[in-house]
Design a protein around this motif. Structure first.
Motif, PDB file in Angstrom:
ATOM      1  N   GLY A  17      42.126  49.341  29.194  1.00 36.98           N
ATOM      2  CA  GLY A  17      40.758  48.838  29.257  1.00 36.98           C
ATOM      3  C   GLY A  17      40.572  47.578  30.066  1.00 36.98           C
ATOM      4  O   GLY A  17      39.519  46.944  29.998  1.00 36.98           O
ATOM      5  N   ILE A  18      41.582  47.199  30.861  1.00 37.66           N
ATOM      6  CA  ILE A  18      41.500  46.004  31.697  1.00 37.66           C
ATOM      7  C   ILE A  18      41.618  46.436  33.153  1.00 37.66           C
ATOM      8  O   ILE A  18      42.470  47.255  33.498  1.00 37.66           O
ATOM      9  CB  ILE A  18      42.611  44.995  31.351  1.00 37.66           C
ATOM     10  N   THR A  19      40.796  45.889  34.019  1.00 43.15           N
ATOM     11  CA  THR A  19      40.830  46.261  35.431  1.00 43.15           C
ATOM     12  C   THR A  19      42.045  45.631  36.122  1.00 43.15           C
ATOM     13  O   THR A  19      42.597  44.628  35.655  1.00 43.15           O
ATOM     14  CB  THR A  19      39.555  45.805  36.157  1.00 43.15           C
ATOM     15  N   VAL A  20      42.439  46.224  37.236  1.00 40.77           N
ATOM     16  CA  VAL A  20      43.565  45.689  38.006  1.00 40.77           C
ATOM     17  C   VAL A  20      43.194  44.354  38.630  1.00 40.77           C
ATOM     18  O   VAL A  20      44.029  43.448  38.721  1.00 40.77           O
ATOM     19  CB  VAL A  20      44.008  46.701  39.087  1.00 40.77           C
ATOM     20  N   ASN A  21      41.961  44.194  39.042  1.00 38.22           N
ATOM     21  CA  ASN A  21      41.527  42.973  39.720  1.00 38.22           C
ATOM     22  C   ASN A  21      40.797  42.015  38.788  1.00 38.22           C
ATOM     23  O   ASN A  21      40.161  42.436  37.821  1.00 38.22           O
ATOM     24  CB  ASN A  21      40.597  43.314  40.887  1.00 38.22           C
ATOM     25  N   GLY A  22      40.905  40.726  39.106  1.00 36.65           N
ATOM     26  CA  GLY A  22      40.055  39.738  38.474  1.00 36.65           C
ATOM     27  C   GLY A  22      40.624  39.054  37.249  1.00 36.65           C
ATOM     28  O   GLY A  22      41.659  39.429  36.703  1.00 36.65           O
ATOM     29  N   ALA A  23      39.896  38.031  36.826  1.00 35.84           N
ATOM     30  CA  ALA A  23      40.266  37.240  35.660  1.00 35.84           C
ATOM     31  C   ALA A  23      40.118  38.071  34.381  1.00 35.84           C
ATOM     32  O   ALA A  23      39.304  39.000  34.321  1.00 35.84           O
ATOM     33  CB  ALA A  23      39.391  35.997  35.575  1.00 35.84           C
ATOM     34  N   VAL A  24      40.918  37.715  33.368  1.00 36.34           N
ATOM     35  CA  VAL A  24      40.889  38.434  32.084  1.00 36.34           C
ATOM     36  C   VAL A  24      40.938  37.421  30.946  1.00 36.34           C
ATOM     37  O   VAL A  24      41.766  36.506  30.951  1.00 36.34           O
ATOM     38  CB  VAL A  24      42.090  39.399  31.931  1.00 36.34           C
ATOM     39  N   LYS A  25      40.069  37.595  29.972  1.00 37.69           N
ATOM     40  CA  LYS A  25      40.092  36.749  28.786  1.00 37.69           C
ATOM     41  C   LYS A  25      40.910  37.438  27.689  1.00 37.69           C
ATOM     42  O   LYS A  25      40.976  38.658  27.613  1.00 37.69           O
ATOM     43  CB  LYS A  25      38.669  36.488  28.293  1.00 37.69           C
ATOM     44  N   ASP A  26      41.499  36.628  26.824  1.00 39.63           N
ATOM     45  CA  ASP A  26      42.296  37.191  25.735  1.00 39.63           C
ATOM     46  C   ASP A  26      41.468  38.090  24.823  1.00 39.63           C
ATOM     47  O   ASP A  26      42.000  39.024  24.211  1.00 39.63           O
ATOM     48  CB  ASP A  26      42.940  36.067  24.914  1.00 39.63           C
ATOM     49  N   PHE A 306      53.460  26.434  42.975  1.00 36.39           N
ATOM     50  CA  PHE A 306      53.314  27.796  42.477  1.00 36.39           C
ATOM     51  C   PHE A 306      52.255  28.549  43.279  1.00 36.39           C
ATOM     52  O   PHE A 306      51.366  27.938  43.888  1.00 36.39           O
ATOM     53  CB  PHE A 306      52.916  27.786  40.997  1.00 36.39           C
ATOM     54  N   THR A 307      52.350  29.854  43.267  1.00 33.45           N
ATOM     55  CA  THR A 307      51.291  30.695  43.811  1.00 33.45           C
ATOM     56  C   THR A 307      49.960  30.309  43.177  1.00 33.45           C
ATOM     57  O   THR A 307      49.892  30.138  41.952  1.00 33.45           O
ATOM     58  CB  THR A 307      51.588  32.172  43.493  1.00 33.45           C
ATOM     59  N   PRO A 308      48.871  30.167  43.949  1.00 29.66           N
ATOM     60  CA  PRO A 308      47.570  29.795  43.360  1.00 29.66           C
ATOM     61  C   PRO A 308      46.935  30.966  42.601  1.00 29.66           C
ATOM     62  O   PRO A 308      45.872  31.474  42.962  1.00 29.66           O
ATOM     63  CB  PRO A 308      46.744  29.393  44.585  1.00 29.66           C
ATOM     64  N   ALA A 309      47.614  31.371  41.546  1.00 28.82           N
ATOM     65  CA  ALA A 309      47.208  32.566  40.801  1.00 28.82           C
ATOM     66  C   ALA A 309      45.808  32.423  40.208  1.00 28.82           C
ATOM     67  O   ALA A 309      45.018  33.372  40.219  1.00 28.82           O
ATOM     68  CB  ALA A 309      48.220  32.859  39.701  1.00 28.82           C
ATOM     69  N   ARG A 310      45.512  31.241  39.675  1.00 28.73           N
ATOM     70  CA  ARG A 310      44.191  31.030  39.057  1.00 28.73           C
ATOM     71  C   ARG A 310      43.079  31.233  40.082  1.00 28.73           C
ATOM     72  O   ARG A 310      42.074  31.901  39.797  1.00 28.73           O
ATOM     73  CB  ARG A 310      44.136  29.610  38.498  1.00 28.73           C
ATOM     74  N   LYS A 311      43.237  30.688  41.252  1.00 23.71           N
ATOM     75  CA  LYS A 311      42.212  30.820  42.280  1.00 23.71           C
ATOM     76  C   LYS A 311      42.083  32.258  42.770  1.00 23.71           C
ATOM     77  O   LYS A 311      40.973  32.734  43.041  1.00 23.71           O
ATOM     78  CB  LYS A 311      42.519  29.877  43.450  1.00 23.71           C
ATOM     79  N   ILE A 312      43.196  32.946  42.888  1.00 21.85           N
ATOM     80  CA  ILE A 312      43.158  34.342  43.332  1.00 21.85           C
ATOM     81  C   ILE A 312      42.430  35.208  42.311  1.00 21.85           C
ATOM     82  O   ILE A 312      41.586  36.047  42.659  1.00 21.85           O
ATOM     83  CB  ILE A 312      44.580  34.861  43.603  1.00 21.85           C
ATOM     84  N   LEU A 313      42.731  35.030  41.045  1.00 25.25           N
ATOM     85  CA  LEU A 313      42.064  35.793  39.990  1.00 25.25           C
ATOM     86  C   LEU A 313      40.572  35.486  39.945  1.00 25.25           C
ATOM     87  O   LEU A 313      39.742  36.397  39.834  1.00 25.25           O
ATOM     88  CB  LEU A 313      42.709  35.495  38.636  1.00 25.25           C
ATOM     89  N   ASP A 314      40.241  34.212  40.035  1.00 18.68           N
ATOM     90  CA  ASP A 314      38.825  33.829  39.972  1.00 18.68           C
ATOM     91  C   ASP A 314      38.046  34.335  41.179  1.00 18.68           C
ATOM     92  O   ASP A 314      36.826  34.535  41.100  1.00 18.68           O
ATOM     93  CB  ASP A 314      38.701  32.308  39.864  1.00 18.68           C
TER      94      ASP A 314
END
Length: 413
Positions: A17-26, A306-314
């Motif tokens: 139920g979670i998409t491959v792309n984008g930010a995800v909340k717990d 580190f890889t800018p993971a937060r920015k990529i997800l957002d």
């Protein structure tokens, strides 16, 4: 295999139920309390609450595999970027780097990638297989059921074949699945007298057909970086690979930018590293289908960003997380520890971290049969000895699985 019901797990997180792309909340994580899994012939038949599954089965024709005590069940982890086929060690490099030596100074002292190339060439295929087996089995014990493994320390047709044959041989006899990748374009071999373009042309003409003939890999990788291969030089190589039906992946933006654009231009399945990516690279990656793969092991090993993971997800991009397990920059090889640390520095939710080492990592390998727990997919999963899934990342990799299942069979370690 006879049908069996495995459980009950205190918590079961199918990662569906979670998409491959984008930010995800717990809050988006599905957590099944007192869950169970029905397995038959290596495949998941059903998941749900254990008491409900008990009502669905014919007790006479179903084995009950009881799980006692507190346990959290997760899909088998997927490490989508490793270099665990190698000879020798680079402990001297690590010591010199931490003592303040530069890459050039280490290289002049006999270290660097070429040191591993030399030691890997000296190793027999049996010695390489032994090393792969030990490292892969350690991964499996830590809940990693699928492991990508690159060549790239051979840097000749003969030596690259030796590495890829070793990977294939080990894959045929161990429990974990190994996904091989040809990284003959790792660096310009020091003992090759021709140009970088001539080397790549020789590899594409002489090696690519053998990869197809022996079914050694479907994946071609290259290191796009200053001191390795430029975007211009690699273009004919990738074009030839795509014409022959290979999937492209790229070592991109580790120390300088440019590699991520190559990945997008060639419709690569993934762009890995990205520590040097700026807003421009983040934007083009987020707008593409390329999976961005963070490699925190390299950041830890080299002491760099580190890889800018937060920015990529957002920005709407997809983030997989892999260990980059290799003898030089990422010797730790512990995927869960590294993912936990990345989460701390990049402020990633538990859901984003777990997605990055399960189904998003599967997407980085173009695998559609694993990464989540649902009917019809491979029965790869593990159980951690806790009643709360949040403890797994909270303990930063120190909480290890107590049980691992591959293709529905519990592994005896």
């Amino acid at each position: 295999m006879k049908q069996k019901l495995i459980g009950p797990f205190t918590q079961l997180l199918p990662m569906t139920g979670i998409t491959v792309n984008g930010a995800v909340k717990d809050e988006q994580l599905l957590v099944i309390e007192n869950g169970g899994i029905i397995v038959e012939n290596n495949i998941i038949i059903a998941i749900g609450q254990y008491k409900d599954l008990l009502k669905q089965i014919d007790i006479k024709d179903t084995l009950l595999e009881e799980v006692k005590g507190d346990s959290v069940c997760l899909p088998g982890f997927i490490d989508s970027h490793t270099h665990i086929c190698f000879g020798g060690t680079r402990a001297n490099d690590y010591a010199m780097r931490n003592a303040g030596k530069t890459y050039l100074e280490i290289s002049k002292a006999g270290g660097g990638i070429w040191d591993t190339v030399t030691q890997t060439r000296k190793a027999s295929i049996l010695e390489l297989e032994d090393g792969i087996t030990k490292r892969a089995n350690k991964h499996l014990k830590n809940g990693v059921t699928t492991i990508e493994v690159k060549s790239g320390y051979g840097l000749s047709v003969y030596e690259e074949l030796k590495m890829l044959r070793a990977i294939k041989n080990v894959d045929n006899r161990i429990k974990a699945d190994l996904i091989s990748t040809c990284l003959a374009a790792h660096m310009h071999p020091k003992d090759y007298s021709g140009t970088a373009s001539e080397y790549l042309e020789e590899i594409s003409i002489s090696l690519f057909p053998l990869l197809k003939e022996e079914r050694l890999t479907t994946r071609i990788d290259a290191f796009i970086e200053e001191g390795a291969f430029t975007a211009e030089v690699i273009a004919p190589y990738f074009k030839k690979a795509k014409e022959m039906g290979f999937t492209i992946t790229v070592h991109a933006d580790q120390f300088s930018t440019g590699g991520s654009k190559v990945a997008v231009d060639f419709n690569a399945i993934s762009a890995d590293h990205l520590e040097a990516s700026t807003a421009e690279e983040i934007e083009i990656l987020a707008k593409s289908t390329v999976i961005a793969t963070a490699l925190p092991g390299a950041s830890i090993g080299l002491g760099c960003a580190f890889t800018p993971a937060r920015k990529i997800l957002d920005a709407g991009g997809a983030i997989a997380i892999a260990s980059d397990h290799n003898p030089g920059s990422a010797p730790m090889g512990d995927l869960l520890t590294q993912a936990s640390i990345l989460g701390t520095f990049q402020k990633l939710s538990n859901a984003e971290i777990l997605s990055g080492i399960t189904f998003r990592a599967a997407a980085a390998l173009n695998l559609k049969d694993r990464g989540v727990l649902k009917s019809g997919l491979l029965a790869d999963f593990s159980a951690f000895p806790t009643s709360n899934y949040k403890e797994i990342l909270y303990q930063q990799g120190q909480l290890k699985p107590e049980m691992v299942w591959k293709n529905g069979a519990k592994i005896d370690f």
